[in-house]
Design an enzyme around this catalytic site. Structure first.
Site, PDB file in Angstrom:
ATOM      1  N   ASP A   1      -3.100   5.025   1.003  1.00 11.10           N
ATOM      2  CA  ASP A   1      -3.842   3.792   1.308  1.00 11.10           C
ATOM      3  C   ASP A   1      -3.739   3.457   2.788  1.00 11.10           C
ATOM      4  O   ASP A   1      -4.718   3.023   3.402  1.00 11.10           O
ATOM      5  CB  ASP A   1      -3.290   2.618   0.502  1.00 11.10           C
ATOM      6  CG  ASP A   1      -3.560   2.767  -0.980  1.00 11.10           C
ATOM      7  OD1 ASP A   1      -4.592   3.356  -1.307  1.00 11.10           O
ATOM      8  OD2 ASP A   1      -2.739   2.298  -1.779  1.00 11.10           O
TER       9      ASP A   1
ATOM     10  N   LEU B   1       0.849  -1.197   0.000  1.00  8.55           N
ATOM     11  CA  LEU B   1       0.000   0.000   0.000  1.00  8.55           C
ATOM     12  C   LEU B   1       0.882   1.244   0.000  1.00  8.55           C
ATOM     13  O   LEU B   1       2.010   1.217   0.502  1.00  8.55           O
ATOM     14  CB  LEU B   1      -0.880   0.016   1.251  1.00  8.55           C
ATOM     15  CG  LEU B   1      -1.791  -1.185   1.455  1.00  8.55           C
ATOM     16  CD1 LEU B   1      -2.581  -1.002   2.738  1.00  8.55           C
ATOM     17  CD2 LEU B   1      -2.740  -1.340   0.305  1.00  8.55           C
ATOM     18  N   ASP B   2       0.378   2.350  -0.559  1.00  6.26           N
ATOM     19  CA  ASP B   2       1.123   3.601  -0.441  1.00  6.26           C
ATOM     20  C   ASP B   2       0.612   4.364   0.793  1.00  6.26           C
ATOM     21  O   ASP B   2      -0.242   3.885   1.527  1.00  6.26           O
ATOM     22  CB  ASP B   2       1.030   4.424  -1.727  1.00  6.26           C
ATOM     23  CG  ASP B   2      -0.385   4.851  -2.048  1.00  6.26           C
ATOM     24  OD1 ASP B   2      -1.232   4.740  -1.155  1.00  6.26           O
ATOM     25  OD2 ASP B   2      -0.629   5.286  -3.179  1.00  6.26           O
ATOM     26  N   SER B   3       1.179   5.555   1.019  1.00  6.76           N
ATOM     27  CA  SER B   3       0.885   6.253   2.277  1.00  6.76           C
ATOM     28  C   SER B   3      -0.585   6.642   2.377  1.00  6.76           C
ATOM     29  O   SER B   3      -1.170   6.611   3.465  1.00  6.76           O
ATOM     30  CB  SER B   3       1.769   7.474   2.393  1.00  6.76           C
ATOM     31  OG  SER B   3       1.693   8.251   1.224  1.00  6.76           O
TER      32      SER B   3
ATOM     33  N   ARG C   1       0.332  13.631  -7.741  1.00  7.42           N
ATOM     34  CA  ARG C   1       1.296  12.711  -7.146  1.00  7.42           C
ATOM     35  C   ARG C   1       2.717  12.931  -7.670  1.00  7.42           C
ATOM     36  O   ARG C   1       3.692  12.755  -6.948  1.00  7.42           O
ATOM     37  CB  ARG C   1       0.855  11.278  -7.463  1.00  7.42           C
ATOM     38  CG  ARG C   1       1.731  10.218  -6.867  1.00  7.42           C
ATOM     39  CD  ARG C   1       1.243   8.858  -7.294  1.00  7.42           C
ATOM     40  NE  ARG C   1       0.217   8.328  -6.427  1.00  7.42           N
ATOM     41  CZ  ARG C   1       0.462   7.742  -5.269  1.00  7.42           C
ATOM     42  NH1 ARG C   1       1.683   7.640  -4.838  1.00  7.42           N
ATOM     43  NH2 ARG C   1      -0.507   7.268  -4.532  1.00  7.42           N
TER      44      ARG C   1
END
Lengths: 122, 134
Positions: A81, A77-79, B64
């Site tokens: 998420d 997961l990324d931050s 992003r």
């Protein structure tokens, strides 16, 4: 409403007939949950509920999900998420985790630990 | 409805390091994410909080790639301003549904001039910014 309310009545009636009061008491005394009692969550129930919550999150592969799994390293997961996952746990236990502590929750085990030491969680 | 103008107002400030700006972005995202049910209730939206969260996530995903520290600071400030304006109820319905919750604008594929020409329009400029539901 507690059992104490019935005690003088039963003792008063028991002077006359003991055999008649017993069924009346049984009929009136309905067992129910005592919400004033401090139950708390067991670690097993916390663990299973958190794992169920995480399984419901679509970006997590249920096969990779273990108690020791890290959100970013193991589950991929990324931050953002990770923020969502922690928030899902918050909603499951209807608490609000302060930002500083929410940042520190990086693994499933840490989430379980946090819930276990939070008395408001239910 | 009266609001306190300074509610949710933040100072514009520069982040010292990338780690700090990252933290600020995550905090902003958390605030948005947490307030999704409140936004639905405030504007009586026909969307679920889940959709609001999805739309907000899209806004974050769109930026992003930004690495410039100053640009990130500006984006954080703009996000905070949006947050303040939304939660104080200073927005109109079209600004919420048409701009804040518009996910199509970000998903719209980049077409060449000729592709757009064949469809009968030369650019995306013909789509008004806030026309509610597109």
């Amino acid at each position: 409403m507690s059992l104490a309310r019935f005690i003088p009545r039963t003792s008063a009636l028991s002077r006359f007939t003991v055999s008649r009061t017993a069924p009346t008491l049984q009929r009136r005394w309905v067992p129910r949950a005592m919400y004033s009692a401090g139950g708390g969550l067991t670690r097993e129930s916390i663990t299973s509920r958190i794992l169920e919550t995480l399984k419901g999150y679509e970006k997590i592969d249920p096969a990779k999900l273990t108690q020791e799994a890290s959100f970013t390293k193991d589950l991929g997961l990324d931050s953002l998420d990770a923020v969502e996952v922690v928030m899902a746990v918050e909603e499951e236990f209807s608490i609000e985790i302060p930002d500083a502590e929410a940042d520190e929750i990086q693994t499933v085990a840490q989430a379980i630990d946090y819930i276990a030491k939070t008395p408001e969680a239910h | 409805m009266t609001t306190i103008p300074s509610r949710l107002a933040t100072l514009s400030r520069t982040s010292v390091s990338a780690a700090e700006s990252r933290k600020r972005v995550i905090k902003l995202y958390r605030d948005w994410y947490r307030s999704a049910p409140e936004i639905c209730a405030l504007f009586a939206l026909n969307y679920s909080p889940g959709y609001v969260r999805y739309a907000i996530r899209q806004k974050f995903e769109a930026n992003r790639h930004v690495t410039n520290q100053k640009a990130i600071d500006v984006l954080i400030l703009k996000g905070r301003q949006e947050y303040q304006e939304t939660l104080n109820g200073w927005k109109m319905m079209d600004q919420v549904t048409g701009i804040l919750l518009d996910t199509k604008a970000l998903e719209r594929p980049n077409k060449t001039f000729l592709q757009k020409f064949y469809e009968g329009r030369d650019g995306d400029g013909v789509i008004p910014a806030a026309s509610g539901i597109l």
